[in-house]
Design a protein around this motif. Structure first.
Motif, PDB file in Angstrom:
ATOM      1  N   ASN A   1       0.820  -1.288  -0.031  1.00  0.00           N
ATOM      2  CA  ASN A   1       0.112   0.037  -0.069  1.00  0.00           C
ATOM      3  C   ASN A   1       0.886   1.167   0.049  1.00  0.00           C
ATOM      4  O   ASN A   1       1.099   1.829   1.216  1.00  0.00           O
ATOM      5  CB  ASN A   1      -0.785   0.031   1.205  1.00  0.00           C
ATOM      6  N   ILE A   2       1.069   1.793  -1.188  1.00  0.00           N
ATOM      7  CA  ILE A   2       2.102   2.706  -1.313  1.00  0.00           C
ATOM      8  C   ILE A   2       1.680   4.069  -0.902  1.00  0.00           C
ATOM      9  O   ILE A   2       2.460   4.923  -0.267  1.00  0.00           O
ATOM     10  CB  ILE A   2       2.724   3.083  -2.862  1.00  0.00           C
ATOM     11  N   ALA A   3       0.304   4.382  -0.850  1.00  0.00           N
ATOM     12  CA  ALA A   3      -0.033   5.512  -0.617  1.00  0.00           C
ATOM     13  C   ALA A   3       0.047   5.649   0.975  1.00  0.00           C
ATOM     14  O   ALA A   3       0.492   6.567   1.807  1.00  0.00           O
ATOM     15  CB  ALA A   3      -1.656   5.792  -0.872  1.00  0.00           C
TER      16      ALA A   3
ATOM     17  N   LEU B   1       0.319   9.548   2.455  1.00  0.00           N
ATOM     18  CA  LEU B   1      -0.470  10.084   1.848  1.00  0.00           C
ATOM     19  C   LEU B   1      -1.721   9.536   1.715  1.00  0.00           C
ATOM     20  O   LEU B   1      -2.184   8.460   1.967  1.00  0.00           O
ATOM     21  CB  LEU B   1       0.111  10.115   0.276  1.00  0.00           C
ATOM     22  N   ASP B   2      -2.778  10.594   1.842  1.00  0.00           N
ATOM     23  CA  ASP B   2      -4.161  10.098   1.546  1.00  0.00           C
ATOM     24  C   ASP B   2      -4.420   9.985   0.091  1.00  0.00           C
ATOM     25  O   ASP B   2      -3.683  10.473  -0.693  1.00  0.00           O
ATOM     26  CB  ASP B   2      -5.349  10.920   2.243  1.00  0.00           C
ATOM     27  N   LEU B   3      -5.592   9.359  -0.111  1.00  0.00           N
ATOM     28  CA  LEU B   3      -5.974   9.025  -1.585  1.00  0.00           C
ATOM     29  C   LEU B   3      -6.537  10.130  -2.279  1.00  0.00           C
ATOM     30  O   LEU B   3      -6.174  10.190  -3.600  1.00  0.00           O
ATOM     31  CB  LEU B   3      -7.048   7.882  -1.672  1.00  0.00           C
ATOM     32  N   LYS B   4      -6.986  11.265  -1.807  1.00  0.00           N
ATOM     33  CA  LYS B   4      -7.208  12.525  -2.275  1.00  0.00           C
ATOM     34  C   LYS B   4      -6.108  13.110  -3.024  1.00  0.00           C
ATOM     35  O   LYS B   4      -5.935  13.502  -4.213  1.00  0.00           O
ATOM     36  CB  LYS B   4      -7.895  13.524  -1.384  1.00  0.00           C
TER      37      LYS B   4
ATOM     38  N   LYS C   1      -4.116   3.941  -8.733  1.00  0.00           N
ATOM     39  CA  LYS C   1      -4.143   5.234  -8.149  1.00  0.00           C
ATOM     40  C   LYS C   1      -5.450   5.337  -7.520  1.00  0.00           C
ATOM     41  O   LYS C   1      -5.663   5.940  -6.172  1.00  0.00           O
ATOM     42  CB  LYS C   1      -4.201   6.414  -9.423  1.00  0.00           C
ATOM     43  N   GLU C   2      -6.402   4.512  -7.745  1.00  0.00           N
ATOM     44  CA  GLU C   2      -7.778   4.523  -7.033  1.00  0.00           C
ATOM     45  C   GLU C   2      -7.701   3.848  -5.338  1.00  0.00           C
ATOM     46  O   GLU C   2      -8.247   4.368  -4.729  1.00  0.00           O
ATOM     47  CB  GLU C   2      -8.789   3.703  -7.949  1.00  0.00           C
ATOM     48  N   ARG C   3      -6.907   2.789  -5.452  1.00  0.00           N
ATOM     49  CA  ARG C   3      -6.760   2.243  -4.186  1.00  0.00           C
ATOM     50  C   ARG C   3      -5.449   2.831  -3.459  1.00  0.00           C
ATOM     51  O   ARG C   3      -5.143   2.268  -2.310  1.00  0.00           O
ATOM     52  CB  ARG C   3      -6.740   0.687  -4.594  1.00  0.00           C
ATOM     53  N   GLY C   4      -4.541   3.368  -4.260  1.00  0.00           N
ATOM     54  CA  GLY C   4      -2.952   3.851  -3.791  1.00  0.00           C
ATOM     55  C   GLY C   4      -2.220   2.536  -3.286  1.00  0.00           C
ATOM     56  O   GLY C   4      -1.563   2.422  -2.380  1.00  0.00           O
ATOM     57  N   VAL C   5      -2.206   1.439  -4.378  1.00  0.00           N
ATOM     58  CA  VAL C   5      -1.375   0.424  -3.974  1.00  0.00           C
ATOM     59  C   VAL C   5      -0.498  -0.076  -5.218  1.00  0.00           C
ATOM     60  O   VAL C   5      -0.899   0.481  -6.263  1.00  0.00           O
ATOM     61  CB  VAL C   5      -2.345  -0.821  -3.582  1.00  0.00           C
ATOM     62  N   LEU C   6       0.425  -0.850  -4.932  1.00  0.00           N
ATOM     63  CA  LEU C   6       1.266  -1.359  -6.085  1.00  0.00           C
ATOM     64  C   LEU C   6       1.047  -2.880  -6.329  1.00  0.00           C
ATOM     65  O   LEU C   6       0.725  -3.571  -5.262  1.00  0.00           O
ATOM     66  CB  LEU C   6       2.796  -1.466  -5.725  1.00  0.00           C
ATOM     67  N   LEU C   7       0.843  -3.099  -7.617  1.00  0.00           N
ATOM     68  CA  LEU C   7       0.409  -4.473  -8.108  1.00  0.00           C
ATOM     69  C   LEU C   7       1.467  -5.159  -9.038  1.00  0.00           C
ATOM     70  O   LEU C   7       2.162  -4.356  -9.495  1.00  0.00           O
ATOM     71  CB  LEU C   7      -1.000  -4.556  -8.511  1.00  0.00           C
ATOM     72  N   ILE C   8       1.446  -6.468  -8.926  1.00  0.00           N
ATOM     73  CA  ILE C   8       2.275  -7.019 -10.136  1.00  0.00           C
ATOM     74  C   ILE C   8       1.659  -6.940 -11.158  1.00  0.00           C
ATOM     75  O   ILE C   8       0.535  -7.250 -11.510  1.00  0.00           O
ATOM     76  CB  ILE C   8       2.244  -8.630  -9.526  1.00  0.00           C
ATOM     77  N   LYS C   9       2.250  -6.506 -12.291  1.00  0.00           N
ATOM     78  CA  LYS C   9       1.969  -6.257 -13.647  1.00  0.00           C
ATOM     79  C   LYS C   9       2.146  -7.503 -14.610  1.00  0.00           C
ATOM     80  O   LYS C   9       1.530  -8.022 -15.264  1.00  0.00           O
ATOM     81  CB  LYS C   9       2.542  -5.090 -14.161  1.00  0.00           C
ATOM     82  N   GLU C  10       3.587  -7.953 -14.369  1.00  0.00           N
ATOM     83  CA  GLU C  10       4.003  -9.062 -14.942  1.00  0.00           C
ATOM     84  C   GLU C  10       4.763 -10.073 -14.076  1.00  0.00           C
ATOM     85  O   GLU C  10       5.473  -9.555 -13.350  1.00  0.00           O
ATOM     86  CB  GLU C  10       4.952  -8.830 -16.078  1.00  0.00           C
ATOM     87  N   LYS C  11       4.553 -11.496 -14.173  1.00  0.00           N
ATOM     88  CA  LYS C  11       5.041 -12.338 -13.220  1.00  0.00           C
ATOM     89  C   LYS C  11       6.674 -12.069 -13.337  1.00  0.00           C
ATOM     90  O   LYS C  11       7.115 -11.984 -14.432  1.00  0.00           O
ATOM     91  CB  LYS C  11       4.815 -13.557 -13.675  1.00  0.00           C
TER      92      LYS C  11
END
Length: 387
Positions: free
Chosen positions: A36-38, A43-46, A68-78
């Protein structure tokens, strides 16, 4: 490799910078949560949405994406750690999160940890030896090393040989962390009693669950070859520049065999052709080691090449060549714009950040150091924020 991130500001620098690090295992599925990078940046989501948060990776492949909506980093490619870093540790991805109004830059590091997803593998399923019955107890026969791209305890740990009626196994640590494997004759062979024998060489890693690879060894007993080849050096050292052409002589090696006639003839081979390094070099009948492919200092600074000398009776010796690659200034600096303001109000305060950019030169040491300049008569200043 030198990577510099720059801010262009009016007279002085005033951008808040945070640093966040994560550690994740390789092979996570697409869409898995990294962090959860935000929240971790406080930082808040606003702010995340209003600042048009985005992820900047420069020239690197993008394995991570920003929601950006959740403020998180996700795996894009394995991520395959072995393909990304080979044996380099730690293996990490470096990128930045940028925000606008005001412009802010947040460096992020994601370390990729190893899992035991590779078993040790031999290039061939079997190896054939023809050994004289007069071979002395203590004679050694080089065996092919297994390859396991995993690192640490998940990598190759040990070898076993069965049965051990006539032969035992010995392994010797090498400077590159691998093990040289030898089959040692511990009991005299007798062709009249047993002309053929078979053994199983097993390579084991230390992961959980443990993974193994095997190779079958067939031995045919022949008549009379008394002496094994002997290299003039246990380790050879050589140097070559990264812009060397294919066909360049790297080094000359030599092994001698005290036998006469055909039994004294020595053939040289590059060991373990499964290792990518073996595709870059070959060795002639005269012992000349020749460059056979392109090398790049920025990708590989040193090569460890295993070689063998084998006589007509199957006796052999091994040596290692350590090849240092010298850097040449073959890369120009590149400038990449990370983020920039559309306009600058005339009453902007000193300290206002108006642009973020990344400057990169992958060459080493002084060849990779970059100096950045801006027009002297400009009302703007340029500042380094990280190296």
């Amino acid at each position: 490799m030198k990577r510099q991130v720059l801010l262009i500001s009016i007279f002085c620098f005033g951008c808040v910078i945070g640093q966040v690090s994560y550690s994740i295992p390789e092979e996570m599925t697409k869409g898995s949560l990294v962090g959860n990078i935000a929240q971790d940046l406080g930082l808040d989501l606003k702010r995340f949405k209003a600042g048009k948060a985005r992820l900047y990776t420069g020239d690197s492949a993008q394995f991570i994406e920003l929601n950006k909506e959740r403020g998180v980093l996700l795996i894009k490619e394995k991520i395959d750690r072995e393909a990304l870093c080979r044996h380099t540790t730690p293996c990490a991805l470096h990128f930045q999160i940028t925000l606008e109004n005001p412009l802010e830059l947040f460096p992020v590091t994601v370390e990729i940890t190893d899992i035991n997803d590779n078993a040790p593998v031999f290039q061939k399923d079997e190896r054939i030896f023809e050994i004289s019955e007069s071979a002395a107890v203590g004679s050694k026969f080089m065996l092919e090393k297994a390859i396991d791209p995993d690192i640490g305890k998940n990598g190759l740990q040990r070898y076993t040989l069965n049965p051990t009626d006539n032969f035992i196994l010995k392994s010797h640590p090498q400077s590159d962390g691998s093990k040289k494997v030898e089959m040692i004759l511990q009991k005299q062979l007798d062709r009249e009693k047993q002309e053929h024998t078979s053994l199983i060489l097993t390579a084991e890693d230390g992961g959980e669950p443990q993974m193994t690879g095997t190779m079958q060894i067939h031995v045919t007993v022949l008549d009379v070859n008394d002496n094994a080849p002997v290299f003039s050096q246990a380790i050879y050292k050589a140097a070559i520049t990264e812009n060397s052409e294919k066909g360049t002589l790297v080094i000359k090696v030599a092994a001698s065999d005290a036998d006469s006639g055909v039994n004294g003839n020595v053939t040289y081979v590059v060991g373990n052709s499964m290792d990518p390094v073996s595709k870059l070099f070959y060795i002639t009948r005269n012992g000349d080691v020749i460059l056979d492919g392109p090398i790049d200092y920025e990708r590989e600074k040193i090569f460890h090449l295993d070689i063998e000398a084998i006589d007509q009776g199957g006796l052999s010796d091994s040596s290692k060549i350590i090849i240092d690659v010298s850097d040449v200034n073959d890369n120009s600096p590149s400038v990449n714009m990370i983020s920039t303001s559309d306009s600058v109000p005339e009453n902007s305060a000193v300290n206002t950040v108006i642009a973020l950019m990344s400057v990169n030169d992958p060459d080493s040491e002084n060849k990779g150091k970059v100096n950045c300049f801006i027009n002297e008569n400009s009302p703007f200043n340029i500042k380094f924020t990280s190296n």
